[in-house]
Design a protein around this motif. Sequence first.
Motif, PDB file in Angstrom:
ATOM      1  N   GLU A  27       1.825 -12.191  -1.016  1.00 13.18           N
ATOM      2  CA  GLU A  27       2.421 -12.188   0.326  1.00 13.18           C
ATOM      3  C   GLU A  27       3.861 -12.700   0.276  1.00 13.18           C
ATOM      4  OE1 GLU A  27      -1.204 -12.864   3.454  1.00 13.18           O
ATOM      5  OE2 GLU A  27      -0.584 -14.610   2.291  1.00 13.18           O
ATOM      6  N   GLN A  28       4.100 -13.757  -0.483  1.00 15.64           N
ATOM      7  CA  GLN A  28       5.436 -14.326  -0.581  1.00 15.64           C
ATOM      8  C   GLN A  28       6.401 -13.352  -1.252  1.00 15.64           C
ATOM      9  OE1 GLN A  28       5.658 -17.965  -2.846  1.00 15.64           O
ATOM     10  NE2 GLN A  28       7.829 -18.221  -2.455  1.00 15.64           N
ATOM     11  N   VAL A  29       5.984 -12.737  -2.341  1.00 19.03           N
ATOM     12  CA  VAL A  29       6.844 -11.773  -3.039  1.00 19.03           C
ATOM     13  C   VAL A  29       7.142 -10.581  -2.119  1.00 19.03           C
ATOM     14  CG1 VAL A  29       6.943 -10.123  -4.965  1.00 19.03           C
ATOM     15  CG2 VAL A  29       6.172 -12.486  -5.358  1.00 19.03           C
ATOM     16  N   ALA A  30       6.136 -10.062  -1.458  1.00 20.70           N
ATOM     17  CA  ALA A  30       6.335  -8.915  -0.562  1.00 20.70           C
ATOM     18  C   ALA A  30       7.290  -9.275   0.582  1.00 20.70           C
ATOM     19  CB  ALA A  30       4.990  -8.454  -0.005  1.00 20.70           C
ATOM     20  N   ARG A  31       7.120 -10.451   1.158  1.00 20.99           N
ATOM     21  CA  ARG A  31       7.985 -10.898   2.256  1.00 20.99           C
ATOM     22  C   ARG A  31       9.437 -11.024   1.771  1.00 20.99           C
ATOM     23  NH1 ARG A  31       5.010 -14.716   3.762  1.00 20.99           N
ATOM     24  NH2 ARG A  31       5.854 -16.331   2.403  1.00 20.99           N
ATOM     25  N   LEU A  33      10.817  -9.421  -0.740  1.00 23.68           N
ATOM     26  CA  LEU A  33      11.337  -8.071  -0.964  1.00 23.68           C
ATOM     27  C   LEU A  33      11.824  -7.463   0.346  1.00 23.68           C
ATOM     28  CD1 LEU A  33       8.701  -6.517  -3.405  1.00 23.68           C
ATOM     29  CD2 LEU A  33      11.152  -6.780  -3.864  1.00 23.68           C
ATOM     30  N   ARG A  34      10.989  -7.554   1.373  1.00 23.51           N
ATOM     31  CA  ARG A  34      11.358  -6.954   2.657  1.00 23.51           C
ATOM     32  C   ARG A  34      12.566  -7.647   3.271  1.00 23.51           C
ATOM     33  NH1 ARG A  34       5.703  -6.912   2.876  1.00 23.51           N
ATOM     34  NH2 ARG A  34       5.672  -8.769   4.203  1.00 23.51           N
ATOM     35  N   ARG A  35      12.642  -8.970   3.139  1.00 25.35           N
ATOM     36  CA  ARG A  35      13.774  -9.715   3.682  1.00 25.35           C
ATOM     37  C   ARG A  35      15.075  -9.268   3.008  1.00 25.35           C
ATOM     38  NH1 ARG A  35      12.975 -15.396   2.536  1.00 25.35           N
ATOM     39  NH2 ARG A  35      11.113 -15.135   3.788  1.00 25.35           N
ATOM     40  N   ALA A  36      15.020  -8.960   1.724  1.00 20.86           N
ATOM     41  CA  ALA A  36      16.197  -8.496   0.987  1.00 20.86           C
ATOM     42  C   ALA A  36      16.407  -6.990   1.114  1.00 20.86           C
ATOM     43  CB  ALA A  36      16.061  -8.872  -0.489  1.00 20.86           C
ATOM     44  N   SER A  66       6.978  -2.206  -1.119  1.00 21.34           N
ATOM     45  CA  SER A  66       7.195  -3.574  -0.649  1.00 21.34           C
ATOM     46  C   SER A  66       6.118  -4.008   0.343  1.00 21.34           C
ATOM     47  CB  SER A  66       8.576  -3.721  -0.003  1.00 21.34           C
ATOM     48  OG  SER A  66       8.657  -2.927   1.171  1.00 21.34           O
ATOM     49  N   THR A  67       5.130  -3.155   0.617  1.00 16.13           N
ATOM     50  CA  THR A  67       4.094  -3.553   1.563  1.00 16.13           C
ATOM     51  C   THR A  67       3.119  -4.512   0.880  1.00 16.13           C
ATOM     52  OG1 THR A  67       2.621  -1.694   1.062  1.00 16.13           O
ATOM     53  CG2 THR A  67       4.218  -1.372   2.854  1.00 16.13           C
ATOM     54  N   THR A  68       2.679  -5.479   1.642  1.00 16.58           N
ATOM     55  CA  THR A  68       1.768  -6.481   1.106  1.00 16.58           C
ATOM     56  C   THR A  68       0.485  -5.837   0.599  1.00 16.58           C
ATOM     57  OG1 THR A  68       2.689  -8.127   2.608  1.00 16.58           O
ATOM     58  CG2 THR A  68       0.557  -8.630   1.632  1.00 16.58           C
ATOM     59  N   GLU A  69      -0.037  -4.885   1.323  1.00 12.77           N
ATOM     60  CA  GLU A  69      -1.291  -4.234   0.928  1.00 12.77           C
ATOM     61  C   GLU A  69      -1.145  -3.535  -0.422  1.00 12.77           C
ATOM     62  OE1 GLU A  69      -5.160  -3.148   0.797  1.00 12.77           O
ATOM     63  OE2 GLU A  69      -4.255  -4.502   2.260  1.00 12.77           O
ATOM     64  N   ARG A  70      -0.074  -2.793  -0.615  1.00 12.55           N
ATOM     65  CA  ARG A  70       0.130  -2.084  -1.886  1.00 12.55           C
ATOM     66  C   ARG A  70       0.312  -3.066  -3.038  1.00 12.55           C
ATOM     67  NH1 ARG A  70       3.763   2.401  -3.647  1.00 12.55           N
ATOM     68  NH2 ARG A  70       2.892   2.960  -5.655  1.00 12.55           N
TER      69      ARG A  70
END
Length: 145
Positions: A27-31, A33-36, A66-70
């Motif tokens: 979740e942290q990595v995905a978040r 990625l999306r923030r950047a 970048s989706t958390t699910e994927r």
Amino acid sequence: SISAEQTFADDLTDLDALRQILLPQVEQVARRLRRAELRARTFTLKVRTADFQTVTRSKTVPRAASTTERLWRLADALLKEWARGDDAPPVRLLGFGASQFVGIDGQQLELFADPDVQQDESLDSAVDAINARFGNTTVRRAGVS
């Protein structure tokens, strides 16, 4: 790369416990990625065992994500691949990372977009907005199944 990892005071041997720790890292990595405004193509699981040997498992995907699910599906598959069989050694450190970035604008759009991906992106966008306003752990996944 963008990554998250955790070292444990006591070695862990239970795969379900490791999965429960891995999920917030994903979740942290995905978040991040999306923030950047990035997507990644390569995802890496890092495992350090009780005897301080470090093992990594990586997967490169054709479509950056970048989706958390994927990312969770990829991370969980990498963990299960590492822990094949009942002889997985005790774990001292567990981490997950993403690399080989593509900007959100730098990826070719699909002619027929996957509705599941669109739904995951909408969900992540809503969760990110809530967490940005009230704190990074306000909304999290309940656990692993």
